[in-house]
Design a protein around this motif. Sequence first.
Motif, short mmCIF file in Angstrom:
data_model
loop_
_atom_site.label_atom_id
_atom_site.label_comp_id
_atom_site.label_asym_id
_atom_site.label_seq_id
_atom_site.Cartn_x
_atom_site.Cartn_y
_atom_site.Cartn_z
N SER A 404 -7.14 -30.67 -2.82
CA SER A 404 -5.81 -30.09 -2.68
C SER A 404 -5.01 -30.88 -1.65
N ILE A 405 -3.70 -30.60 -1.60
CA ILE A 405 -2.80 -31.31 -0.68
C ILE A 405 -1.99 -30.28 0.10
N THR A 406 -2.03 -30.38 1.41
CA THR A 406 -1.24 -29.49 2.25
C THR A 406 0.21 -29.97 2.29
N VAL A 407 1.13 -29.09 1.97
CA VAL A 407 2.56 -29.44 1.95
C VAL A 407 3.09 -29.41 3.38
N PRO A 408 3.75 -30.47 3.86
CA PRO A 408 4.34 -30.44 5.21
C PRO A 408 5.27 -29.25 5.37
N GLU A 409 5.29 -28.69 6.54
CA GLU A 409 6.04 -27.46 6.79
C GLU A 409 7.52 -27.62 6.47
N VAL A 410 8.11 -28.79 6.79
CA VAL A 410 9.54 -28.95 6.57
C VAL A 410 9.90 -28.98 5.09
N LEU A 411 8.93 -29.22 4.22
CA LEU A 411 9.20 -29.28 2.79
C LEU A 411 8.99 -27.94 2.09
N ARG A 412 8.37 -27.00 2.76
CA ARG A 412 8.02 -25.74 2.09
C ARG A 412 9.24 -24.95 1.63
N PRO A 413 10.34 -24.94 2.37
CA PRO A 413 11.53 -24.25 1.83
C PRO A 413 12.02 -24.85 0.51
N TYR A 414 11.79 -26.15 0.32
CA TYR A 414 12.19 -26.81 -0.93
C TYR A 414 11.17 -26.60 -2.04
#
Length: 423
Positions: A404-414
């Motif tokens: 799996s890949i952890t999504v960077p926090e700044v991208l999660r709203p997108y």
Amino acid sequence: MHDIRALRADPAAFDADLARRGLPPVAEQLLAWDEQRRQAQTTLQERQARRKALARDVGQLKRTGGDTAALEAEGIALRAEMEALEEAVNALETQSTALLANLPNRLDATVPDGADESGNVVQHVWGTPRDFSFTPRQHFELGETLGMMDFATASRLSGARFVVLRGALARLERALGQFMLDLHVTEHAYEETLVPVLVNDDAMYGTDKLPKFADQSFRTEDGRWLIPTAEVPLTASVSGEILDGAVLPLRMTALSQCFRSEAGAAGRDVRGMLRQHQFEKVEMVSVTTPEESAAEHERMTRCAETVLERLGIPYRRVLLCAGDTGFGAARTYDLEAWLPGQGAWREISSCSNTHDFQARRMNARFRPQAGAAPQFVHTLNGSGLAVGRTLIAVMENGQNEDGSITVPEVLRPYMGGLETIAP
């Protein structure tokens, strides 16, 4: 394009700059052609003046009934000589322009010497590469295991060096582009711009992509070009303009599809998304004054670095040496992201100051103040960032042992709040 007057003033310095790039001297040849052209032009002007005088004399003789045969014969001879001189002037101008158009930009004095990338200088490193408890995989292994990165279908559709992204990875690439645009517009004061991806010869020539790099771009049957980067339409948007100095600097950014033939790249980065014929990139372009361009270069590079820092991707800033600096650039910083799957630093952004090299090719000038003589602007361009390569960096740095890949926090709203991309 180069200023022939600067070459005349110091031909040795011109050749010395070329030598730093590993190129042979050309000043002597250019100056010889320039002298021949100027002599031919002077002679042509003298013949034109004589022919006008002859026309007056012939007219007077005709009015008084005099014999005009000798003067008319001289006029015919002069016309033939003038045609030959015009051809000579045009031929010399064509020769000089062709040679100048294929000569790279003069390097900034701060560019270090060096024949190739081994001479590049690391300016600083940000972040610490992650210590994995497992062997990290490359992006294409991760993407194919997830079932979201499909090279086989892309190959059937379009051939090599294309990819089909699906599901969360497709959304992640879109999120990256939107995040970069929002950052540059809201925090870095760039104007968001939507540009054509088809441009004409003038736009490509003005931004130094023609004639030297014609084989690296795709051309349509009607003679237009698919843009290799949004730098081309953004920079060319000021072609032929005389800008008010008060509006400078102009800062523009665009997210666009980019197209490159990758001529000469056979065997390089064949696997994965590092070197594609079609890719997305967020481009930054600045148009400014000669006095401010060095500071603008530093500012632009920091804007690109901020993207990587917000994403948590380790990177290093590299000042390119003379032998590795691109054709149109006077000075270039590369940003290289750490890719744990490859165990290597790979370029993810290139930020260049071209000084007035592009401005001379496209006649882009500014007027410092009312009544002042126009001067050539300085143009700068930088990736902020290459979206596909940033996707690779996010995947490889954010991978987990289960694939799996952890999504960077700044991208999660997108990403609609998605924290992890799982199989």
